[in-house]
Design a protein around this motif. Structure first.
Motif, short mmCIF file in Angstrom:
data_model
loop_
_atom_site.label_atom_id
_atom_site.label_comp_id
_atom_site.label_asym_id
_atom_site.label_seq_id
_atom_site.Cartn_x
_atom_site.Cartn_y
_atom_site.Cartn_z
N VAL A 138 -117.47 56.35 35.19
CA VAL A 138 -116.47 55.81 36.09
C VAL A 138 -115.31 55.60 35.48
O VAL A 138 -114.22 55.64 36.00
N ARG A 139 -115.22 54.88 34.09
CA ARG A 139 -113.88 54.83 33.31
C ARG A 139 -113.22 56.07 33.22
O ARG A 139 -112.05 56.02 33.37
N ARG A 140 -113.97 57.26 32.88
CA ARG A 140 -113.17 58.34 32.54
C ARG A 140 -112.75 58.88 34.06
O ARG A 140 -111.59 59.47 34.03
N ALA A 141 -113.31 58.69 35.02
CA ALA A 141 -112.92 59.32 36.32
C ALA A 141 -111.88 58.52 36.95
O ALA A 141 -110.49 59.08 37.27
N VAL A 142 -111.52 57.25 36.62
CA VAL A 142 -110.23 56.47 36.97
C VAL A 142 -109.41 57.00 36.01
O VAL A 142 -108.01 57.12 36.49
N ALA A 143 -109.45 57.01 34.70
CA ALA A 143 -108.44 57.53 33.65
C ALA A 143 -107.94 58.99 34.32
O ALA A 143 -106.60 59.17 34.05
N MET A 144 -108.76 59.85 34.58
CA MET A 144 -108.33 61.24 35.12
C MET A 144 -107.41 61.05 36.29
O MET A 144 -106.59 62.14 36.38
N CYS A 145 -107.25 59.94 36.97
CA CYS A 145 -106.49 59.91 38.34
C CYS A 145 -104.90 59.54 37.78
O CYS A 145 -103.94 59.63 38.65
N LEU A 161 -108.11 64.20 27.65
CA LEU A 161 -108.19 63.69 28.97
C LEU A 161 -107.10 64.64 29.51
O LEU A 161 -105.80 64.35 29.00
N ALA A 162 -107.33 65.10 30.72
CA ALA A 162 -106.26 65.61 31.48
C ALA A 162 -106.13 64.98 32.79
O ALA A 162 -106.92 64.30 33.29
N HIS A 163 -104.76 65.20 33.39
CA HIS A 163 -104.62 64.34 34.75
C HIS A 163 -105.36 65.31 35.83
O HIS A 163 -104.67 66.50 35.79
N ASP A 164 -106.47 64.91 36.36
CA ASP A 164 -107.13 65.77 37.17
C ASP A 164 -107.91 64.93 38.40
O ASP A 164 -109.11 64.64 38.33
N PRO A 165 -107.13 64.37 39.41
CA PRO A 165 -107.86 63.68 40.55
C PRO A 165 -109.01 64.45 40.93
O PRO A 165 -110.00 63.73 41.32
N ARG A 166 -108.83 65.59 41.47
CA ARG A 166 -109.87 66.41 42.19
C ARG A 166 -111.29 66.40 41.08
O ARG A 166 -112.43 66.34 41.46
#
Length: 511
Positions: free
Chosen positions: A282-289, A324-329
């Motif tokens: 979850v933390r990584r998903a938030v960071a990717m956004c 880490l890449a910016h990748d919301p999808r």
């Protein structure tokens, strides 16, 4: 007093007592009231003798001895002795002191007993003579002398602290070049005047650490925008700036404007003990956004590079990096693959309001909302309320970690070691492997091998993401070039105005 005072903006501090002051504003005042045993060169951060004239770390890393400088006095006139340090260091750790920096002394023998309230004095701190102080450790720490560059380790007189604790909080006494003459009044400020009995032999600082202004007045402003207006009206000589005004200030007042990189990281913290943020996925998903580069460019005018590390580059130019890449999808797919749903309704991003964070915090919230479809909103609090809520926060939050001295340990241990939970480890992150690597690094005498262990610990933190590093540090100040004499380095390597060196110019004195 004949000359005009130096007038400095101050955000409302949580404390100005050297044993309790920890954030930027409180530390700014404490830095004038107190001299540590060891101080840092303002240009390089290198340690040098201050209230101690010499020190020696034990070969096994289990202790350090300080030879105190004779003639160092408290503001009320009494000479400082080793017994004062025994009392002062123990006081910092006592639970009733509620010092946010107490964990910096966790390696000192007897820390756990005093922190738990079972003992009053640190067993590892001994006065071997009036001017000889020994600090023994419960485990090896070869960089222990750097801990004593922090003002939290400076001496305070027991007789004044215990006679009137509330009065001492408003008018602390220590051994620095300035003494309080008008006590701190919340919402208003305080005034200091030069201490005639200051020893003037601080080898880290120009003029032996002595203050150059006769009087310094600190004026509390609720927002930095208000302080900027006061500066423009000629009511302040020094003020910090919020990020939204740096472009205007640089264009309108280029000679007064200072943008200073400093060893700090601004981060998005996660409450790692609270679902769903206890899950690294979850933390990584938030960071990717969060598009850190675009948001930083929009709000900091290119002055704050994206932070891909927890440790500032000035401490270690090499080392690990955040993959880490910016990748919301991709973030949505990641959560779907792991069957993770949205957090509870009412999830917020906590931050301290009125200090220029509103714009970028709104962008971060929007990124998370748009990327993951979560209901999340910014929640500003004033600084004292923010500090009260942070220890039990159940939602993400904004925070800085600014180094007190340039060392790998100071970048990692207070932020991510489990010993600092409840103090400066605001994400409440616990990882036994990280703890073991940091402890092993402290015990390693060889500097390259020590650095390797710290780097491995940092990489584990970056993989776990209890906090998302957003941007490297920069602080913005206006320092009046019309009213103050030139200073070779007006802002030090830690990003703090070198107020001891400021003095009125001939034109400013005649205003």
């Amino acid at each position: 007093m004949t000359e005009q005072p130096l007038r400095v903006q101050l955000g409302e501090p949580s404390a100005i007592d050297p044993g309790r002051a920890f954030e930027h504003d409180g530390a700014l005042v404490a830095g004038l009231l107190a001299d540590p045993l060891v101080d840092c060169d303002p240009a390089t951060g290198a340690p040098a003798p201050a209230a101690a004239r010499a020190w020696q770390v034990a070969p096994d890393g289990l202790g350090v001895r300080f030879e105190l400088r004779p003639g160092v006095r408290f503001h009320h006139g009494r000479e400082v002795t080793a017994e004062d340090y025994r009392y002062s260091l123990s006081r910092v750790v006592r639970p009733e002191t509620d010092s946010a920096l107490a964990a910096g002394l966790a390696a000192v023998a007897g820390y756990q007993e005093v922190a738990a309230g079972r003992e009053r004095m640190l067993s590892g701190v001994r006065a071997l003579g009036p001017l000889l102080l020994e600090v023994r450790l419960s485990r090896p720490f070869h960089e222990i002398a750097r801990v004593f560059t922090q003002r939290v380790t400076a001496p305070v007189p027991q007789e004044l602290v215990e006679a009137d604790p509330e009065g001492f909080a408003r008018r602390p006494v220590s051994n620095g070049p300035y003494a309080v003459v008008e006590p701190w009044r919340p919402g208003i400020g305080l005034a200091l005047e030069r201490f005639a009995g200051y020893h003037g032999a601080n080898q880290a600082l120009p003029h032996g650490g002595a203050g150059q202004s006769e009087r310094i007045e600190f004026h509390v402003h609720q927002t930095l925008a208000e302080a900027h207006q006061a500066f423009q009206r000629g009511e302040l000589d020094v003020t910090e700036l919020p990020s939204e005004l740096i472009g205007q200030a640089a264009a309108e007042e280029p000679a007064a404007f200072h943008s200073t990189p400093n060893p700090m990281v601004t981060y998005l913290g996660f409450p790692t003990a609270v679902a769903p943020f206890d899950d690294p996925v979850v933390r990584r998903a938030v960071a990717m956004c969060v598009d850190r580069e675009a948001i930083g460019a929009r709000h900091f005018a290119g002055t704050r590079p994206v932070a891909d590390r927890v440790v500032p580059p000035v401490v270690d130019p090499g080392g690990p990096g955040l993959r880490l890449a910016h990748d919301p999808r991709g973030a949505r797919r990641l959560l779907a693959e792991h069957g993770v749903g949205a957090p509870p309704r009412g999830t917020a991003l906590l931050f301290n309001g009125g200090q220029g964070h509103e714009g970028w915090v709104a962008d971060v919230v929007r990124s998370i909302r748009d990327g993951l479809g979560w209901e999340i909103a910014p929640r500003p609090l004033d600084w004292p309320a923010y500090l009260r809520e942070l220890p039990a926060a159940d939602t993400p939050f904004r925070m800085n970690w600014a180094l007190d001295h340039l060392s790998y340990d100071n970048a990692l241990h207070p932020l991510v070691h489990s010993e600092a939970v409840g103090e400066s480890n605001h994400p409440r992150y616990r990882n036994p492997e990280v703890d073991a690597l940091i402890d092993s690094a402290r015990a390693t005498a060889d500097a390259p091998a020590r650095r390797d262990r710290y780097r491995r610990a940092e990489q584990l933190v970056l993989d776990d993401l209890p906090l998302l590093p957003l941007w490297q540090g920069a602080l913005y100040h206006l320092v009046s070039e019309r009213r103050l004499a030139p200073v070779r380095r007006p802002i030090d390597v830690l990003g703090v105005p070198a107020l001891r060196q400021y003095r009125r110019s001939a034109a400013g004195a005649a205003r």
